[in-house]
Design an enzyme around this catalytic site. Structure first.
Site, PDB file in Angstrom:
ATOM      1  N   TYR A  89      72.497  41.462  18.622  1.00 23.33           N
ATOM      2  CA  TYR A  89      73.457  41.990  19.598  1.00 23.33           C
ATOM      3  C   TYR A  89      74.025  40.871  20.466  1.00 23.33           C
ATOM      4  O   TYR A  89      74.454  41.111  21.596  1.00 23.33           O
ATOM      5  CB  TYR A  89      72.795  43.039  20.494  1.00 23.33           C
ATOM      6  CG  TYR A  89      72.459  44.354  19.805  1.00 23.33           C
ATOM      7  CD1 TYR A  89      72.702  44.549  18.449  1.00 23.33           C
ATOM      8  CD2 TYR A  89      71.908  45.403  20.520  1.00 23.33           C
ATOM      9  CE1 TYR A  89      72.376  45.744  17.832  1.00 23.33           C
ATOM     10  CE2 TYR A  89      71.588  46.618  19.906  1.00 23.33           C
ATOM     11  CZ  TYR A  89      71.826  46.772  18.560  1.00 23.33           C
ATOM     12  OH  TYR A  89      71.512  47.968  17.949  1.00 23.33           O
ATOM     13  N   LYS A 102      60.364  40.451  11.419  1.00 21.96           N
ATOM     14  CA  LYS A 102      60.525  40.469   9.957  1.00 21.96           C
ATOM     15  C   LYS A 102      60.517  39.008   9.481  1.00 21.96           C
ATOM     16  O   LYS A 102      61.444  38.543   8.802  1.00 21.96           O
ATOM     17  CB  LYS A 102      61.849  41.194   9.622  1.00 21.96           C
ATOM     18  CG  LYS A 102      62.073  41.479   8.160  1.00 21.96           C
ATOM     19  CD  LYS A 102      61.174  42.565   7.581  1.00 21.96           C
ATOM     20  CE  LYS A 102      61.436  42.711   6.088  1.00 21.96           C
ATOM     21  NZ  LYS A 102      60.500  43.645   5.442  1.00 21.96           N
ATOM     22  N   ASP A 113      59.398  47.051   9.240  1.00 19.67           N
ATOM     23  CA  ASP A 113      59.430  48.204   8.326  1.00 19.67           C
ATOM     24  C   ASP A 113      58.083  48.932   8.324  1.00 19.67           C
ATOM     25  O   ASP A 113      58.018  50.152   8.404  1.00 19.67           O
ATOM     26  CB  ASP A 113      59.877  47.801   6.911  1.00 19.67           C
ATOM     27  CG  ASP A 113      59.277  46.488   6.428  1.00 19.67           C
ATOM     28  OD1 ASP A 113      58.558  45.829   7.214  1.00 19.67           O
ATOM     29  OD2 ASP A 113      59.521  46.110   5.270  1.00 19.67           O
ATOM     30  N   ASP A 168      65.894  48.590  19.619  1.00 18.37           N
ATOM     31  CA  ASP A 168      66.835  49.707  19.732  1.00 18.37           C
ATOM     32  C   ASP A 168      66.431  50.817  18.756  1.00 18.37           C
ATOM     33  O   ASP A 168      66.319  51.997  19.127  1.00 18.37           O
ATOM     34  CB  ASP A 168      68.250  49.182  19.428  1.00 18.37           C
ATOM     35  CG  ASP A 168      69.325  50.170  19.814  1.00 18.37           C
ATOM     36  OD1 ASP A 168      68.997  51.222  20.391  1.00 18.37           O
ATOM     37  OD2 ASP A 168      70.507  49.893  19.526  1.00 18.37           O
ATOM     38  N   ASP A 208      64.378  54.765  19.530  1.00 19.69           N
ATOM     39  CA  ASP A 208      64.838  56.113  19.158  1.00 19.69           C
ATOM     40  C   ASP A 208      63.766  56.807  18.306  1.00 19.69           C
ATOM     41  O   ASP A 208      63.566  58.017  18.407  1.00 19.69           O
ATOM     42  CB  ASP A 208      66.169  56.062  18.379  1.00 19.69           C
ATOM     43  CG  ASP A 208      67.382  56.074  19.314  1.00 19.69           C
ATOM     44  OD1 ASP A 208      67.266  55.547  20.435  1.00 19.69           O
ATOM     45  OD2 ASP A 208      68.436  56.612  18.923  1.00 19.69           O
TER      46      ASP A 208
END
Ligand code: NAI
Ligand code: MG
Length: 343
Positions: free
Chosen positions: A133, A179, A212, A236, A240
Site C-alpha cells: 500500500y 511470506k 496462507d 488488512d 477482515d
C-alpha cells in the site's frame, strides 16, 4: 459549558479533549452519529471539529481529502473516522501516510454469542505506511506494476510496538506473519528484523507463520493467537477474517497510531449494501472510541463504555440484525448510552 463533574475550574480533574470527527460516506455517517451519542453520555467533555472527506465530498469538490481536514487532524488530540467509499485509498490510506500513523492496531475480541469460534482474543498489529500500500502503482506496456516496500526502519518500529504492546497489556506471545519463502527479500527482511526485535524481549514468546497457513490457523485454532504483527496488505486481509471469526465487520475497531496523532475507525467500510437503512451495527465505531479513550489516557472511562456495549450485546435485546436483533443503529446506541450513564 461546565464540566460533567460540576467542578469546572474548582478542583476539576477532567480535560476537554479536542477531537476531529470525519463521518465520511454511507454507514460511516450513521455509526458516527451513534458513537457520538454514546460518548455524550460519558463523563468526559469533548470539543468536536467536524471535517469533510470521502466520495460525496469528492463529487462536490473534486478532492477526496482536503488540506483543511488534514490540518484539523494534526491540530486535534485525536480523530474519529467513520468510513469512506471508493475514495478509501485517497482518504484513509493517505491520512495514515501524511500523519505517519505507522501502527494499525486491530483487536479481535469475541463479544456475546455473535462469533462461532468461542472465546477469541488476539490483536493484529499491522504496518500502516508501506508494503503493497505504499502508493507506487503504475501502468506498464504489459499491464500494471505495484511496488512492495519493506524498510528495516519501518519494520523495526512496528515490531517494537508489537512487543511493547504485548508487554504492557500482559500478553505472552507475538507471531510474525509473512511470506518469506516467496517474497524472499521484502519479507526476508520483515522476518529477520522481527527476530532481532524478539531478542530484546526474552519474557515474550515469539514465532512466525506464512500468511496462507495463518489464514487457515485463524479458523482452526484462533485461541492460539495473542499478538500478530504483519505487513500492510496481509494485516488488512487477516483483520477482515478476524471480524468474520468474532461475528462480522460490525464488531471490529481499529486505532491508527503515530508518534504525534491517533485516528480511530471501524475496520469496515461504507457498506453501500446497507447504507441509508439505519441498520448498521454501531459496535465497531463505539469500540473505536474505547481505543481513543485509552489513547487519551482515560482507561476508566474506556472500560465503562466497553462494559455498557458488552452488556447490551450480551443481553441481545436491543441489538442490530447482524447480532440477531431487530433494532436500528440509533436504538442500539441509545441503549448503550442509557447503560453508560448509570455506570
Ligand atoms: P464493507 O466493510 O463496507 O462491507 C463488507 C460487508 O460487511 C457488507 O456486506 C456490509 O454490509 C457488512 N458490514 C460492514 N460494516 C457493517 C456494520 N457496521 N454493520 C453490519 N454490517 C456491516 O466493505 P466493502 O463492501 O468491501 O466496501 C464498501 C466500500 O467501503 C468500498 O467503496 C470500499 O472502498 C470502502 N472501504 C472503506 C474503508 C475505510 O474507509 N476505512 C475500509 C474498507 C472499505
Ligand atoms: Mg480493510
Amino acid at each position: 459549558m461546565g464540566c460533567c463533574c460540576g467542578n469546572n475550574g474548582n478542583g476539576c480533574t477532567h480535560n476537554t479533549y479536542k477531537i476531529t470527527v470525519i463521518p465520511g460516506d454511507g454507514i460511516g455517517k450513521e455509526v458516527m452519529e451513534a458513537a457520538l451519542h454514546v460518548l455524550n453520555a460519558s463523563g468526559i467533555e469533548f470539543d468536536y471539529t467536524f471535517a469533510d472527506a470521502g466520495d460525496e465530498y469528492a463529487e462536490k469538490t473534486g478532492v477526496a481529502l482536503p488540506q483543511e481536514t488534514i490540518d484539523a487532524v494534526k491540530k486535534s488530540q485525536a480523530c474519529l473516522f467513520g468510513a469512506v467509499g471508493e475514495s478509501a485509498a485517497d482518504v484513509i490510506v493517505k491520512l495514515r501516510k501524511e500523519l505517519d500513523l505507522y501502527v494499525n492496531l486491530r483487536p479481535v475480541h469475541s463479544y456475546g454469542k455473535a462469533g462461532k469460534f468461542g472465546d477469541v482474543d488476539f490483536v493484529i498489529v499491522r504496518e500502516n505506511t508501506e508494503g503493497l500500500y505504499s502508493g507506487h502503482e503504475e501502468y506498464t506496456d504489459e499491464g500494471a506494476t505495484a511496488l512492495r516496500i519493506t524498510t528495516r526502519s519501518a519494520t523495526r518500529r512496528i515490531c517494537d510496538f508489537a512487543f511493547d504492546y504485548a508487554k504492557k497489556t500482559g500478553r505472552s506471545k507475538v507471531t510474525a506473519v509473512h511470506k518469506a519463502n516467496v517474497l524472499k527479500k521484502t519479507d526476508g527482511i520483515f522476518k529477520e528484523v522481527f527476530y532481532q526485535t524478539a531478542e530484546k524481549y526474552d519474557d515474550i514468546e515469539s514465532n512466525d507463520f506464512y500468511v496462507d497457513a495463518t489464514a487457515m490457523y485463524l479458523v482452526t485454532r484462533p485461541q492460539d493467537f495473542d499478538v500478530i504483527v504483519t505487513s500492510n496488505l496481509f494485516g488488512d486481509i487477516l483483520s477482515d477474517e478476524g471480524a468474520g471469526i468474532v461475528g462480522g465487520l460490525g464488531l471490529l475497531p481499529s486505532a491508527n497510531i503515530g508518534d504525534k496523532n491517533g485516528v480511530f475507525e471501524p475496520v469496515h467500510g461504507s457498506a453501500p449494501d446497507i447504507a441509508g437503512k439505519g441498520i448498521a451495527n454501531p459496535s465497531a465505531m463505539i469500540l473505536s472510541t474505547v481505543l481513543m479513550l485509552e489513547y487519551l489516557g482515560e482507561p476508566d472511562e474506556a472500560r465503562k463504555v466497553e462494559k455498557a456495549l458488552v452488556e447490551t450485546i450480551d443481553e441481545g435485546k436491543i441489538v442490530t440484525s447482524d447480532l440477531g436483533g431487530s433494532s436500528s443503529t440509533m436504538e442500539m446506541a441509545e441503549e448503550v448510552a442509557r447503560k453508560l450513564s448509570k455506570l
